[in-house]
Write a protein that holds these residues in place. Structure first.
Motif, mmCIF file in Angstrom:
data_model
loop_
_atom_site.group_PDB
_atom_site.id
_atom_site.type_symbol
_atom_site.label_atom_id
_atom_site.label_comp_id
_atom_site.label_asym_id
_atom_site.label_seq_id
_atom_site.Cartn_x
_atom_site.Cartn_y
_atom_site.Cartn_z
ATOM 1 N N PRO A 54 17.603 79.738 120.961
ATOM 2 C CA PRO A 54 18.199 80.232 122.216
ATOM 3 C C PRO A 54 19.358 79.358 122.677
ATOM 4 C CG PRO A 54 15.815 80.338 122.339
ATOM 5 C CD PRO A 54 16.144 79.618 121.062
ATOM 6 N N GLY A 55 20.464 80.010 122.982
ATOM 7 C CA GLY A 55 21.643 79.286 123.459
ATOM 8 C C GLY A 55 22.551 78.776 122.370
ATOM 9 N N LYS A 56 22.148 78.977 121.125
ATOM 10 C CA LYS A 56 22.970 78.529 119.998
ATOM 11 C C LYS A 56 23.353 79.716 119.127
ATOM 12 C CE LYS A 56 21.269 73.781 119.699
ATOM 13 N NZ LYS A 56 20.765 72.720 118.791
ATOM 14 N N GLU A 57 24.370 79.503 118.318
ATOM 15 C CA GLU A 57 24.806 80.571 117.422
ATOM 16 C C GLU A 57 23.806 80.768 116.291
ATOM 17 O OE1 GLU A 57 29.679 80.219 117.878
ATOM 18 O OE2 GLU A 57 28.724 80.097 115.915
ATOM 19 N N ARG A 58 23.789 81.971 115.776
ATOM 20 C CA ARG A 58 22.996 82.287 114.606
ATOM 21 C C ARG A 58 23.427 81.410 113.430
ATOM 22 N NH1 ARG A 58 24.699 87.697 112.186
ATOM 23 N NH2 ARG A 58 25.816 86.410 110.672
ATOM 24 N N GLU A 59 22.477 80.964 112.675
ATOM 25 C CA GLU A 59 22.767 80.207 111.460
ATOM 26 C C GLU A 59 22.263 80.978 110.251
ATOM 27 O OE1 GLU A 59 20.773 76.437 110.993
ATOM 28 O OE2 GLU A 59 22.091 75.817 109.344
ATOM 29 N N ASP A 60 23.160 81.377 109.382
ATOM 30 C CA ASP A 60 22.776 82.016 108.124
ATOM 31 C C ASP A 60 22.344 80.921 107.163
ATOM 32 O OD1 ASP A 60 25.314 83.789 109.236
ATOM 33 O OD2 ASP A 60 23.653 84.981 108.445
ATOM 34 N N GLU A 70 14.542 69.873 113.465
ATOM 35 C CA GLU A 70 15.736 70.702 113.648
ATOM 36 C C GLU A 70 15.645 72.053 112.956
ATOM 37 O OE1 GLU A 70 15.584 67.513 112.561
ATOM 38 O OE2 GLU A 70 17.132 67.119 111.041
ATOM 39 N N ASP A 71 14.587 72.285 112.199
ATOM 40 C CA ASP A 71 14.349 73.606 111.612
ATOM 41 C C ASP A 71 13.679 74.541 112.603
ATOM 42 O OD1 ASP A 71 13.475 71.969 108.535
ATOM 43 O OD2 ASP A 71 15.360 73.000 109.009
ATOM 44 N N THR A 72 13.290 74.034 113.748
ATOM 45 C CA THR A 72 12.647 74.869 114.766
ATOM 46 C C THR A 72 13.593 75.972 115.217
ATOM 47 O OG1 THR A 72 11.232 73.063 115.555
ATOM 48 C CG2 THR A 72 11.676 74.873 117.091
ATOM 49 N N ALA A 73 13.140 77.220 115.087
ATOM 50 C CA ALA A 73 13.978 78.376 115.423
ATOM 51 C C ALA A 73 13.166 79.644 115.227
ATOM 52 C CB ALA A 73 15.219 78.418 114.526
ATOM 53 N N MET A 74 13.750 80.751 115.641
ATOM 54 C CA MET A 74 13.227 82.064 115.270
ATOM 55 C C MET A 74 13.904 82.443 113.965
ATOM 56 S SD MET A 74 11.140 84.431 116.393
ATOM 57 C CE MET A 74 11.105 84.522 118.188
#
Length: 124
Positions: free
Chosen positions: A41-47, A88-92
């Protein structure tokens, strides 16, 4: 209606592993470039990874050497094996199917379909 359904997320300590799965209802699945992207949330998508029809892959530097993608063009499934996880891998995490070609995470294909995501949380 095209569906992509992710599973396998969860909480793990740093250094641990998770295995994400994606099941697709795409017709002619084998023709699609597939991949995973993640978002905080609040950050750009990372492919983070793209896999082409023949299994050729490209990984983002942030996950290269730690994550492994595979696909089964008979079962219409895809797996992302994540090892040596870091906070830092925490994400959806989302699995996605492209409506264009291109096996690149720097210039990724156009994602035309994606699932609802699965949360990955890595604690230090």
């Amino acid at each position: 209606q095209v569906q992509l359904v992710e599973s396998g997320g969860g909480s793990v300590q740093a250094g641990g592993s998770l295995r994400l799965s994606c099941v697709s209802s795409l017709n002619k699945y084998r023709r699609y470039y597939m991949g995973w992207f993640r978002q905080v949330p609040g950050k750009e998508r990372e492919d983070i990874v793209v896999i082409d029809r023949n299994g050729r892959t490209e990984y983002a530097d942030s996950v290269n050497g730690r994550f492994t993608i595979s696909r089964d063009n008979v079962k219409n499934t895809m797996v992302l094996q994540m090892d040596s996880l870091k906070p830092e891998d925490t994400a959806m995490y989302y699995c996605a199917a492209a409506v264009s070609e291109g096996c690149s995470v720097v210039a990724p294909p156009i994602w035309g379909y994606w699932g609802q995501g699965t949360q990955v949380t890595v604690s230090s």
